[in-house]
Write an enzyme that holds these catalytic residues in place. Structure first.
Site, PDB file in Angstrom:
ATOM      1  N   ASP A 182       0.836  -1.202   0.000  1.00 40.55           N
ATOM      2  CA  ASP A 182       0.000   0.000   0.000  1.00 40.55           C
ATOM      3  C   ASP A 182       0.868   1.249   0.000  1.00 40.55           C
ATOM      4  O   ASP A 182       1.929   1.272  -0.604  1.00 40.55           O
ATOM      5  CB  ASP A 182      -0.930  -0.060   1.219  1.00 40.55           C
ATOM      6  N   HIS A 251      -3.558   5.795   3.730  1.00 37.36           N
ATOM      7  CA  HIS A 251      -4.349   4.627   3.351  1.00 37.36           C
ATOM      8  C   HIS A 251      -3.756   3.320   3.884  1.00 37.36           C
ATOM      9  O   HIS A 251      -4.465   2.476   4.440  1.00 37.36           O
ATOM     10  CB  HIS A 251      -4.431   4.595   1.819  1.00 37.36           C
ATOM     11  N   ASN A 353     -13.955   0.074  -6.432  1.00 38.56           N
ATOM     12  CA  ASN A 353     -14.999   0.976  -5.951  1.00 38.56           C
ATOM     13  C   ASN A 353     -15.752   1.705  -7.062  1.00 38.56           C
ATOM     14  O   ASN A 353     -16.260   2.797  -6.843  1.00 38.56           O
ATOM     15  CB  ASN A 353     -14.380   2.021  -5.017  1.00 38.56           C
ATOM     16  N   SER A 432     -11.315  -1.176  -0.197  1.00 37.82           N
ATOM     17  CA  SER A 432     -10.011  -1.138   0.476  1.00 37.82           C
ATOM     18  C   SER A 432     -10.142  -1.402   1.963  1.00 37.82           C
ATOM     19  O   SER A 432      -9.218  -1.923   2.597  1.00 37.82           O
ATOM     20  CB  SER A 432      -9.351   0.236   0.281  1.00 37.82           C
TER      21      SER A 432
END
Length: 723
Positions: A182, A251, A353, A432
Site C-alpha cells: 500500500d 491509506h 470501488n 479497500s
C-alpha cells in the site's frame, strides 16, 4: 435414539480405535478449545433408559457417589473415569481422568453417542463472557461486533462477529506476518509502532515516492516504507480541477490498523488479529503506483527475489492488496501470484470501488486467478453503493457506506500533508476497507493452523460466511454478485481444523539489554507434544540444535524431546528491536531483542572566566558530548546554546548526538565583581559556564579612572597650545 442395551465391549473397541489414531494422547494446545483454552475435563452423558444407565455407570441399581470410579466406562475407555453428579433431564456428568482438547473430547463424546444404549454425549465445556478488548474506540467499530440479523432493514448489524472469534483465538498465540502492499505505514502511531516490521519502499519513481529523494535521483526505492504523505495539489500530474487539492490519505496505515492494530492496550481502537506482524510494503505514493513496483513487491513479500533489493527477512503468509485498476490480469501479475501461491501464502485483493460488474469490466489484480477477491457490504448486509461485483468475487466484508452507517474506523494521522504523528483515527469506506477484514481473519485462521493451503483457507471463508439478507428495498447481494456471503470470523475459526502433530506451545524471553550490533542467542527450549519429527524454519535469524554454538539459517527437522535455541544479530542502532521468527511444524513464535539506549552523556563542564567586561556577550569554549548512543535532550537556563558552535544560538529545547560540539553564551553582568551563570543540561547531566566581571578598582571594565581622563584630554591641550 438407540434402544439396545449399553455395550461395554463395543464401546471399548471404538475408543481403542480412536486412541490408536493418536487422539487420546495428543497434547493439549492453547488453540485446542474454543470455549476454554485450559481444556475439557468432563462429559455430559444421557442414556436411553435406566437399565443402560445402571450398566454403564455402576452395573447396579444404585447410582455411584460423587468421585466414585465408574468400572464399565473406565474399562471401555482405558481411563479412570469418575462419577461427578446427576443433572437435570436424567443425564449425568462424568469426569475425565485428564484434560483433553475440545477436539479430543468431542471425538470421544461422538464415539460414546454412537453406542447402543447412549442417547447423547457431549463435552461439558466452561463458558465465559465473550472477550472484548479495552480499547476506548472499539465501541465505534460496528464492523467487528456481534451479528444481529433477522430484523427489519436498519435494525441489523452485519459485523464479522469478532468477540466470539477472540474467545476462541486472538492470534497472539501464534503470530502471522501480513504484508500490507500500500502507501506505507505510520511507524510512530501508538497502535502500529509495536506491530510493524521493517518492510521496504518499492516506489521507484521519485516524484511518486515523495520522500525527499535527492535532486536528479533515478530511483526512489529504499528500506524505509514509512508513509511521507500522498497529498495532491495543483500542478501535480494527477490533479483534477473538479476534485481540487487532496489531503494525504494514510491509506496503508488505515488498512494495517484493521488487520492488526495493537489491541487490548487501552489506546484507540482494535485490530482483528491481536498478534499479527504487519509487513509494510510501500508501492503507492503521489498519483498512485506502477504495476512493475507492485509486482516486485508481491514477490518480495513472500520471500521471492527482486534484483537490487535485499532479501525479505520476514516472509508473509498473507498479502493485503487494497488497490487496483481496470484491465485483465496480466502475465506479470499472474506470474507473481503463482509464486505467492506456491509459497503457500494467501493473497487478498479489493474488488474495486467503481460500482461496476466485473463480469463485463476487467479489474486488476482483483480478477487474477488464485487471489481472494473481496466486495464491500454495509452495516445492514447490503452491497455498499460503490462496490464492484460479479461472479469473480469470493466473499464480502464490511466496507462501510456513508448513506447507511458510520463507515470503518482505523488508524491514520491528522496531518493534511506530512505526518504529525498524533495517533489519529478516522472512518473511511471502500473495498479497500473490506479487504483487510478478510486478510485479518485469514491470519487468524493460519494462526490456528499454519499448514493450510490458500485453497483450503478460501474454502473455509466461503463455507463459514454469513448468508446475505434479503430486504424489500436497496441493493441486496446474492451469491452471484458478492461472493459466498459476508465474512464471519467466529464461524471461520470454528470451521478451521487444528494443525496435526503440533508441538506444545513454547516461548522465548525477550531481551532488552543488548549492545547494538551484538550476536545474541535465546535460551534453550525442548520440543514436546510431537508424535513425529516436523520441519523447523527460521526467519531473520538462525537456529542451533542443542545450542552447541553452531547456528544455521537453513530449514531442517526436529523431533519430540529435542532441544534448540535461536541466534540473532541485534540491530546496530540503539533502542531498536529485532524479531526472529521460528516455525516448528505449524507452530510459530518469536525471539525479540532490543538494543540498549544510552542518552546519559559523560560529565562535561565549561571553563569559568573572570575579569570580563561589563554588559558584554560572552561565549564559552566548545565541549564535545560523548558517551551516548541516541540523541539526548538539551535544555539551557540563563542563556543560549549552539550545537556545532556555528554562531546560531537558541534558548529552545532541542537534542544533540554523540560527538557533536556545543557552546553556550550569555551577556555578562552590568555590575562590577558580579557573576552570570548559564547551565546546559544534556540527558540529565549538567554543565555550567560562569563569567565574573572585574572589581571596580581593577580597570577591568569598572568606572573611568581620573588618569584616563587626563590622558584623554592631553591631545586636545597639545593642539590648543600649537594654535
Amino acid at each position: 435414539m438407540h434402544s439396545k442395551p449399553f455395550s461395554r465391549r463395543f464401546l471399548a473397541m471404538a475408543v481403542a480405535a480412536l486412541c490408536a489414531g493418536g487422539a487420546c494422547v495428543a497434547p493439549v494446545h492453547a488453540a485446542g478449545s474454543a470455549a476454554d483454552p485450559s481444556g475439557v475435563d468432563r462429559l455430559m452423558v444421557k442414556f436411553v433408559d435406566a437399565q443402560s444407565r445402571a450398566q454403564a455407570l455402576a452395573n447396579s441399581a444404585r447410582l455411584p457417589r460423587a468421585g466414585e470410579v465408574l468400572p464399565a466406562l473406565s474399562e471401555a475407555t482405558g481411563q479412570g473415569l469418575r462419577y461427578q453428579r446427576a443433572m437435570s433431564g436424567e443425564a449425568d456428568v462424568v469426569r475425565l481422568e485428564r484434560k483433553m482438547t475440545l477436539e479430543e473430547a468431542q471425538s470421544l463424546a461422538e464415539s460414546l453417542a454412537a453406542q447402543p444404549g447412549v442417547e447423547w454425549a457431549v463435552p461439558d465445556q466452561r463458558r465465559h463472557a465473550l472477550r472484548v478488548p479495552n480499547d476506548p474506540r472499539y465501541a465505534e467499530q460496528w464492523h467487528y461486533q456481534t451479528l444481529v440479523t433477522g430484523q427489519a432493514l436498519g435494525a441489523n448489524n452485519y459485523g464479522i462477529d469478532l468477540p466470539a472469534a477472540w474467545d476462541r483465538l486472538t492470534g497472539a498465540e501464534n503470530p502471522v506476518v501480513v504484508a500490507v502492499i500500500d502507501t506505507g505505514i505510520l511507524y510512530e502511531h501508538p497502535d502500529l509502532k509495536s506491530v510493524a516490521l521493517p518492510g521496504y519502499d518499492f516506489v521507484s519513481e521519485p516524484f511518486i515516492g515523495n520522500d525527499n529523494d535527492p535532486a536528479g535521483a533515478a530511483d526512489s526505492r529504499d528500506p524505509n516504507p514509512a508513509d511521507p504523505g500522498d497529498w495532491v495539489e495543483e500542478g501535480d500530474p494527477c490533479y483534477s480541477a473538479d476534485r481540487g487539492p487532496v489531503d494525504s490519505s494514510w491509506h496503508g496505515s488505515h488498512v494495517a490498523g484493521t488487520i492488526g492494530a495493537a489491541t487490548d492496550n487501552a489506546i484507540g481502537g482494535a485490530g482483528i488479529n491481536w498478534g499479527a506482524r504487519i509487513l509494510p510494503v510501500r508501492v503507492l505514493g503521489k498519483c498512485g503506483g506502477y504495476d512493475s513496483d507492485i509486482v516486485d513487491a508481491v514477490r518480495w513479500s513472500v520471500g521471492g527475489t527482486v534484483p537490487g533489493v535485499p532479501a525479505n527477512p520476514h516472509p508473509a503468509r498473507v498479502l493485503n492488496l487494497s488497490l487496483g485498476g481496470d484491465g485483465p490480469c496480466s502475465a506479470p501479475y499472474q506470474s507473481a501470484f503463482n509464486e505467492v501461491l506456491a509459497r503457500n501464502a494467501v493473497p487478498v485483493v479489493a474488488a474495486g470501488n467503481e460500482n461496476e460488474n466485473m463480469n463485463l469490466v476487467g479489474k486488476t489484480p482483483a480478477n487474477c486467478p488464485g487471489v481472494i477477491t473481496v466486495a464491500a457490504t454495509n452495516q445492514q448486509g447490503q452491497r455498499s453503493y460503490y462496490s464492484n461485483y460479479g461472479s469473480r468475487v469470493d466473499i464480502a466484508a464490511p466496507g462501510g457506506d456513508r448513506f447507511v452507517d458510520s463507515r470503518i474506523l482505523s488508524t491514520v494521522d491528522g496531518g493534511t500533508k506530512t505526518p504529525l504523528n498524533d495517533g489519529s483515527y478516522a472512518a473511511y469506506q471502500g473495498t479497500s476497507m473490506a479487504t483487510p477484514h478478510v486478510a485479518g481473519v485469514v491470519s487468524l485462521i493460519l494462526s490456528r493452523n499454519g499448514s493450510l493451503t490458500p485453497t483450503q483457507v478460501r474454502d473455509i471463508l466461503r463455507a463459514s460466511s454469513t448468508p446475505f439478507p434479503t430486504y424489500p428495498t436497496g441493493e441486496n447481494c446474492t451469491t452471484a454478485t458478492c461472493g459466498a456471503g459476508i465474512l464471519n470470523a467466529a464461524a471461520a475459526l470454528a470451521a478451521t481444523p487444528p494443525a496435526d502433530n503440533m508441538p506444545d506451545p513454547f516461548t522465548f524471553a525477550q531481551r532488552k539489554d543488548v549492545p547494538p550490533g551484538a550476536f545474541i542467542q535465546s535460551e534453550t527450549v525442548t520440543v514436546s507434544g510431537l508424535s513425529e519429527a516436523v520441519a523447523i524454519e527460521v526467519s531473520n535469524g538462525s537456529w542451533s540444535r542443542d545450542c552447541t554454538g553452531t547456528f544455521s539459517t537453513e530449514p531442517g527437522t526436529i523431533g519430540n524431546g529435542e532441544r534448540f535455541c535461536l541466534g540473532q544479530q541485534a540491530s546496530s542502532q540503539p533502542g531498536q528491536s529485532t524479531i526472529t521468527q521460528v516455525r516448528v511444524g505449524a507452530y510459530v513464535t518469536e525471539f525479540i531483542s532490543t538494543t540498549i539506549s544510552d542518552s546519559t552523556p559523560d560529565p562535561f563542564s565549561f571553563g569559568s572566566r573572570t575579569g570580563v567586561q561589563l554588559n558584554t556577550m560572552m561565549t564559552s569554549d566548545p565541549v564535545v558530548i560523548s558517551g551516548i548512543n541516541v540523541p539526548a535532550a538539551v535544555e539551557v537556563r540563563g542563556g543560549e546554546y549552539s550545537i556545532g558552535c556555528t554562531g546560531q544560538f537558541t534558548a529552545a529545547a532541542g537534542s544533540i548526538e554523540n560527538g557533536q560540539r556545543v557552546c553556550v553564551r550569555h551577556v555578562s553582568s552590568g555590575g562590577n565583581n558580579q557573576s552570570v551563570t548559564t547551565t546546559l543540561t544534556v540527558g540529565g547531566v549538567s554543565g555550567s559556564f560562569t563569567t565574573t566581571t572585574a572589581p571596580a578598582d581593577s580597570g577591568g571594565g569598572g568606572a573611568t579612572h581620573p588618569l584616563w581622563l587626563m590622558l584623554a584630554a592631553l591631545p586636545l591641550a597639545l593642539r590648543r597650545r600649537r594654535a
